[in-house]
Write an enzyme that holds these catalytic residues in place. Structure first.
Site, PDB file in Angstrom:
ATOM      1  N   GLU A 176       0.828  -1.214   0.000  1.00 31.48           N
ATOM      2  CA  GLU A 176       0.000   0.000   0.000  1.00 31.48           C
ATOM      3  C   GLU A 176       0.859   1.260   0.000  1.00 31.48           C
ATOM      4  OE1 GLU A 176      -3.585   2.127   2.587  1.00 31.48           O
ATOM      5  OE2 GLU A 176      -2.205   0.737   3.569  1.00 31.48           O
TER       6      GLU A 176
ATOM      7  N   ASP B 140      -5.849   2.857  -1.736  1.00 29.94           N
ATOM      8  CA  ASP B 140      -6.503   3.657  -0.706  1.00 29.94           C
ATOM      9  C   ASP B 140      -6.749   5.046  -1.290  1.00 29.94           C
ATOM     10  OD1 ASP B 140      -6.927   5.487   1.504  1.00 29.94           O
ATOM     11  OD2 ASP B 140      -6.218   3.898   2.838  1.00 29.94           O
TER      12      ASP B 140
ATOM     13  N   GLN C  49      -9.577   1.060  -0.062  1.00 35.15           N
ATOM     14  CA  GLN C  49      -9.930   1.676   1.211  1.00 35.15           C
ATOM     15  C   GLN C  49     -10.365   3.118   0.970  1.00 35.15           C
ATOM     16  OE1 GLN C  49      -6.224   0.765   3.287  1.00 35.15           O
ATOM     17  NE2 GLN C  49      -7.300  -0.710   4.559  1.00 35.15           N
TER      18      GLN C  49
ATOM     19  N   GLU D 149     -11.739   2.850   6.307  1.00 35.17           N
ATOM     20  CA  GLU D 149     -10.619   3.133   7.196  1.00 35.17           C
ATOM     21  C   GLU D 149     -10.584   4.630   7.491  1.00 35.17           C
ATOM     22  OE1 GLU D 149      -6.030   1.612   7.523  1.00 35.17           O
ATOM     23  OE2 GLU D 149      -6.576   2.765   5.741  1.00 35.17           O
TER      24      GLU D 149
END
Length: 271
Positions: free
Chosen positions: A144, A179, A207, A243
């Site tokens: 990530e 993300d 995310q 998140e």
């Protein structure tokens, strides 16, 4: 419709960790994710998942001394044996017990005085090794990019960097966490990255959080409903991890802040 996973490291802070599973299920989540499970017995977590009909979407491999400020060790010189031990003795056994098919390997903070190329070589070698251990069990290893505002000095910041690592390693079960919060802060152009990377099969998890405060995704500069519709159009069938930090961290604050999710489900049901 996207499948949403509650991030139990951030959501429901009024509850102890093991009680957050019931809270997530009560709010209609199908799955959960979190940073680390290792402070709790895997069997106890597995029982919570079973009791509440939840899927374990994702968790992180051991990151080194997190409380001491480390943010992963996968790119760090001299830590390869520690990385391998943590992955074999902790991450994979927990993934087996929890029925989890995705383990995030946290890259780490780039140490001063070490050439980036050396760090990348170590990182890629560790990822290739981890992917080989995980593949026979049907487990994906994820990496990530994280924005340098929230995590200064983190080795991996951009989506193109992460996808280049995946291509260079060449393991079918090595994938990228996309993300939107981190990507929007660093580079933006979120929709075009979905068009670019989803067809490659290299996106293993998504995310979300509002930008810039990292609160609920109905605030800030990202048009999440539009992007959710794009996920459906592009055929994404993975999880979307929630998140974010609730605007109201007090009792009931997480549930009250899920009005965005209830609206999305209502609108999707009418489509």
């Amino acid at each position: 419709m996207p499948r949403f996973a509650a991030n139990l490291s951030m959501l429901y802070p009024e509850h102890g960790f093991l009680d957050r599973f019931a809270a997530a299920a009560a709010d209609g989540f199908d799955a959960v994710e979190y940073l680390f499970p290792y402070a709790f017995a895997a069997a106890d977590i597995a029982q919570r998942l079973k009791d509440h009909g939840l899927t374990q979407a994702l968790f992180n491999a051991p990151p080194g001394d997190w409380d001491g400020g480390e943010r992963g060790i996968a790119c760090l010189p001299g830590r390869q044996a520690e990385f391998q031990q943590g992955f074999l003795e902790k991450a994979l056994p927990y993934a087996r017990t929890l029925g989890c098919r995705r383990v995030h390997v946290v890259a780490g903070l780039a140490p001063a005085g070490v050439e980036r190329g050396q760090l990348r070589d170590i990182y890629c070698a560790n990822l290739a090794w981890a992917a080989a251990q995980a593949a026979p069990e049907g487990i994906d290893v994820l990496i990530e990019p994280i924005n340098p505002r929230d995590m200064p000095g983190f080795f991996l910041n951009r989506q193109d960097e992460a996808h280049a690592v995946v291509r260079d390693v060449g393991a079918a079960n090595l994938k990228v966490q996309y993300d939107w919060y981190h990507a929007q802060i660093v580079e933006g152009d979120l929709a075009m990255k979905l068009h670019q990377y989803l067809p490659t099969g290299q996106v293993g998890h998504i995310q979300i959080a509002g930008v810039p405060e990292r609160h609920e995704p109905d605030t800030g500069e990202i048009n999440h409903p539009w992007l959710f519709r794009l996920l459906d159009e592009l055929g994404y069938d993975g999880f979307v991890g929630c998140e974010y930090r609730p605007r109201n961290p007090g009792p009931g604050g997480t549930s009250a802040g899920l009005a965005w999710l209830r609206r999305w489900r209502e609108n999707a049901g009418r489509a």
